[in-house]
Scaffold this motif. Structure first.
Motif, short mmCIF file in Angstrom:
data_model
loop_
_atom_site.label_atom_id
_atom_site.label_comp_id
_atom_site.label_asym_id
_atom_site.label_seq_id
_atom_site.Cartn_x
_atom_site.Cartn_y
_atom_site.Cartn_z
N ARG A 1 4.80 -15.61 6.22
CA ARG A 1 6.11 -16.26 6.35
C ARG A 1 6.03 -17.74 5.97
N HIS B 1 7.67 -19.92 2.44
CA HIS B 1 8.39 -21.19 2.45
C HIS B 1 7.66 -22.24 1.60
N TYR B 2 6.35 -22.28 1.76
CA TYR B 2 5.53 -23.25 1.04
C TYR B 2 5.64 -23.03 -0.47
N VAL C 1 9.26 -24.03 -1.84
CA VAL C 1 9.46 -25.48 -1.94
C VAL C 1 8.69 -26.05 -3.12
N TRP D 1 8.79 -27.84 5.58
CA TRP D 1 7.85 -26.74 5.35
C TRP D 1 6.45 -27.05 5.88
#
Length: 548
Positions: free
Chosen positions: A164, A168-169, A172, A237
């Motif tokens: 998860r 996100h990482y 971005v 993040w």
């Protein structure tokens, strides 16, 4: 740096690339062999970085440079690698953190995934290349190499939390990479070149009608860098990603945000110095106040953190905010103190990330004699004598002094305290020297923004100390009934090495600060960098051996 020594400038990039390729040829197995290759390569990389720094320092001039043309093309048409005081400093810092992270991973974490060693070397290659390259296109290439490797390293070990946070990482950083390309395209359209020195030389010639487009391209590029540097509000993040990563990966990631800070500092001082006319110090206010807000956000995050991993992640954000704000003033003296702080805070953050797992392991040790491991590779217990007659007793009629203190808990407590003092900026460690240098420089600026940063530096240190005191009480004060955890020497050694490096900064404080200030002075006089790059000529073709 000329002759054969100049060829060593490319070695930090080629070494991890060759090592990664060799390990890929070994297939998915032979992890012990890969571990040996990885360790030898990382140690060699550290030796190369230290040697390059020593050679640069031996020139005994603030504007010391080493230039290498990999394709032997004239500037600005070919790839250029530049070694100066800043890039040499970042190479050594990367190598130190890389070695510490790898040593810790060799205890157990390197076995949690198939391609850990390959990804680790590619990560080092991207970092080394980003600090050495002198053109925007190759900076983008090395950014993507280190980011691609970091995606795999973040997911190393598996688990829903890492997946998860990794999504996100990745999202971005893909957006940031897109902005990177857009900014580079705009700057190329305005200047007609991608070489950093050539861009800086041509910007004063940009017509007034294109000045707005120039600033727009620079702003887009800066957003890409600042997103990677965890500037607020682009840093949502980071706590989740760094907190979810395995301990050695999170320690290595402590240097990743500094790549964004480095890119901003390099390009901003090159392209928008104080004598750049209409573009002088473009974006200075955004850097200062963006950094101030990031520093405040990170300080509040540290104070609110209940878990040590999240505290360490917010300390990275605090460090980035401090550096961006300090560099935004365009003052060489302040920038010198900030560079000292960059090294100090990065070493402390990496050590703290490694401590996270050991401290959490200490809390999870179950009661009972079988829970205490006194194996050969574990730290033994200290031996204490029986309490003498008349010794004070606690509420359970047990002696308050003379109790056996496990060496493992003693090590954890001591290293945790040192990390806390460095991050909080308290004496007598390197964090205090760095903050004192910055605070002294801020007092001389006599600007409202400088006073704001001055107050926040003090307040953030107080908040960090308060948060660490609370976390420390939970881990140590209430841990009397818990037996000592099993600590392997290979896990404790890298933490000790990182803190020893921070201690060296203090013991060599005057010489280190002098180096940082010379580095900052060179950065804020970009003419020396531009002249050094354009003074290099391709090597002549070898003799044809009598052919007509």
């Amino acid at each position: 740096m000329t002759g054969a020594l100049s060829h060593l400038i490319v070695a930090p990039v080629l070494l991890p690339l060759a090592t990664a390729a060799l390990m890929l040829l070994l297939g998915e197995g032979r992890r012990s062999v890969k571990a040996v290759f990885n360790l030898l390569s990382t140690l060699t990389g550290l030796g190369l970085a230290l040697y390059l720094l020593w050679q640069l320092q031996a020139q005994e001039t603030p504007a010391a440079f080493g230039i290498y043309l990999p394709g032997n093309w004239s500037v600005p048409f070919g790839i250029v690698l530049v070694l100066d005081r800043l890039s040499a400093l970042m190479l050594v810092l990367t190598a130190c953190i890389g070695l510490a992270s790898l040593l810790y991973a060799l205890a157990r974490w390197h076995q949690a995934g198939v391609y850990f060693h390959v990804l680790f070397q590619l990560q080092l290659m991207g970092l080394y290349g980003a600090f050495l390259t002198a053109d925007l296109f190759n900076l983008f290439v090395f950014f993507e190499v280190l980011l691609a490797a970091s995606y795999g390293l973040l997911l190393h070990g598996g688990g829903a939390t890492r997946v998860r946070a990794g999504l996100h990482y990745i999202a971005v950083n893909l957006v940031a990479s897109l902005l990177f390309l857009i900014g580079v395209a705009v700057l190329y359209g305005v200047s007609g070149t991608l070489n950093m020195a050539d861009i800086a030389a041509k910007l004063p010639l940009v017509p007034a009608a294109d000045r707005g487009l120039l600033h727009a391209g620079a702003a887009i590029l800066a957003i890409a860098f600042l997103a990677k540097a965890a500037l607020w509000p682009l840093n949502f993040w980071l706590p989740g990603a760094y907190g979810a990563a395995s301990a050695p990966v999170a320690a290595l990631f402590a240097i990743l945000t500094k790549v964004g800070v480095y890119a901003v500092l390099r390009l901003w001082t090159l392209c928008f110095p104080a004598d750049a006319g209409a573009s002088a110090l473009f974006g200075s206010g955004a850097l200062i106040w963006g950094g101030v807000l990031t520093l405040a956000f990170g300080a509040v995050g540290m104070l609110a953190s209940q878990q040590l991993a999240r505290f360490a992640a917010y300390s990275v954000i605090t460090s980035s905010g401090t550096l961006i704000a300090a560099f935004g003033f365009g003052a060489p003296v302040l920038a010198g103190g900030a560079l000292f702080y960059l090294v100090s805070s990065t070493l402390a953050a990496a050590a703290l990330f490694l401590l996270v797992e050991l401290l959490e392991r200490a809390r999870l040790v179950e009661l009972g004699p079988d829970a205490i491991d006194t194996g050969q590779d574990a730290l033994p217990f200290f031996v204490s004598a029986e309490p003498p007659p008349g010794t004070n007793l606690d509420d359970e009629e047990e002696a308050l002094i003379g109790r056996a203190i496990p060496a493992a808990l003693a090590f954890l407590g001591l290293t945790f305290a040192v990390c806390g003092l460095v991050i909080s900026g308290l004496p007598p460690f390197s964090g205090f020297v760095a903050k004192l240098a910055m605070l002294t420089a801020l007092l001389d600026l006599q600007r409202p923004a400088a006073w704001t940063l001055f107050a926040l530096l003090l307040l953030s240190g107080l908040m960090a100390a308060t948060a660490l005191l609370r976390i420390g009480m939970r881990h140590f004060w209430t841990a009397e009934a818990r037996p000592a955890p099993r600590l392997r020497v290979v896990e404790t050694l890298p933490i000790g090495l990182l803190l020893a490096a921070g201690l060296t900064l203090v013991l060599r404080g005057e010489a280190t600060l002098d180096y940082m200030r010379q580095t900052a002075t060179t950065l804020h006089t970009p003419a020396a960098y531009i002249d050094a790059v354009f003074s290099v000529r391709p090597q002549p073709a070898p003799a044809t051996g009598g052919q007509p």
